[in-house]
Design a protein around this motif. Structure first.
Motif, short mmCIF file in Angstrom:
data_model
loop_
_atom_site.label_atom_id
_atom_site.label_comp_id
_atom_site.label_asym_id
_atom_site.label_seq_id
_atom_site.Cartn_x
_atom_site.Cartn_y
_atom_site.Cartn_z
N GLU A 17 0.84 -1.21 0.00
CA GLU A 17 0.00 0.00 0.00
C GLU A 17 0.88 1.25 0.00
N SER A 20 2.24 1.74 -3.36
CA SER A 20 1.20 2.35 -4.21
C SER A 20 1.18 3.86 -3.98
N TYR A 24 1.88 6.80 -6.79
CA TYR A 24 0.95 7.87 -7.16
C TYR A 24 1.52 9.24 -6.82
N GLN A 46 -4.88 10.38 -4.49
CA GLN A 46 -4.73 8.93 -4.55
C GLN A 46 -3.63 8.48 -3.59
N GLU A 50 -4.03 5.79 -0.49
CA GLU A 50 -3.18 4.61 -0.26
C GLU A 50 -2.59 4.62 1.14
N HIS A 53 -5.13 3.33 3.39
CA HIS A 53 -5.18 1.86 3.30
C HIS A 53 -4.08 1.24 4.17
N HIS A 93 -1.71 -1.67 -12.03
CA HIS A 93 -1.26 -1.79 -10.65
C HIS A 93 -2.42 -2.15 -9.71
N GLU A 94 -3.56 -1.50 -9.90
CA GLU A 94 -4.71 -1.79 -9.03
C GLU A 94 -5.19 -3.23 -9.20
N VAL A 97 -2.93 -5.20 -7.09
CA VAL A 97 -3.27 -5.04 -5.67
C VAL A 97 -4.52 -5.86 -5.34
N GLN A 127 -11.24 -2.10 -3.68
CA GLN A 127 -10.56 -2.43 -4.94
C GLN A 127 -11.50 -2.36 -6.14
N GLU A 130 -11.60 1.29 -6.87
CA GLU A 130 -10.33 1.81 -7.41
C GLU A 130 -10.18 1.44 -8.89
FE1 OFO Z 1 -4.70 0.41 -1.81
O1 OFO Z 1 -5.70 0.37 -3.33
FE2 OFO Z 1 -4.72 1.14 -4.66
O2 OFO Z 1 -3.19 0.22 -4.52
#
Ligand code: OFO
Length: 161
Positions: A17, A20, A24, A46, A50, A53, A93-94, A97, A127, A130
């Motif tokens: 996280e 991530s 970003y 963003q 993260e 998260h 990337h998402e 994740v 998710q 996202e």
């Molecule tokens: Fe944590 O959701 Fe994006 O990586």
């Protein structure tokens, strides 16, 4: 109390996280450098998400009397040729994740760790959102194509996030 294996897996996810967030933030910086204020703002938000998260996972570990272990954050790219590339990478990337969250869910189910399973449901839903949001932005960008006026409005719109 959660298992040592689950503790390690959640700590690895905290690192993912934060990676991530770092990714970003790098996109936000590159967008700012390119004069794209709205895109830069969107990625900065963003980054914040993260970090939320990551902290949410850390709080969960602490609520289970488990230890949070912060690991080094791997290097990220710092430059993208255009905004389409940024959002393509964001979606890829998402998706990755999401697969990590699914693996955590599998582990929790295997261990009959209902508390962790329950906690992870929030991330499962997050998710979906996202991926959907990033895909929506990429679809908009593809519609805009080379239309400079539309791209100007797009940048403004992202600045309202
Ligand atoms: Fe944590 O959701 Fe994006 O990586």
């Amino acid at each position: 109390m959660i298992s040592a294996k689950m503790q390690a897996a959640i700590n690895a996810q905290i690192n993912a996280e934060m990676w991530s967030a770092y990714l970003y933030l790098a996109m936000s910086n590159d967008a700012a450098h390119k004069g794209l204020k709205g895109v830069s703002h969107w990625f900065r938000k963003q980054y914040d998400e993260e970090m939320v998260h990551a902290f949410k996972f850390a709080s969960y570990l602490q609520s289970q009397m488990a230890k949070v272990e912060l690991k080094p954050i791997a290097k990220v790219d710092t430059e993208w040729s255009n905004v389409v590339k940024m959002f393509e990478q964001t979606i890829a990337h998402e998706k990755k994740v999401t697969s990590l969250i699914v693996a955590l869910c599998d582990q929790a189910a295997k261990e009959k760790d209902y508390a962790t399973s329950n906690m992870l449901q929030w991330y499962v839903n997050e998710q979906i959102e996202e991926e959907e949001t990033a895909q929506g932005i990429l679809d908009a960008l593809n519609m805009i194509g080379d239309d400079k006026a539309a791209f100007y409005m797009f940048d403004k719109e992202l600045g309202t996030r």
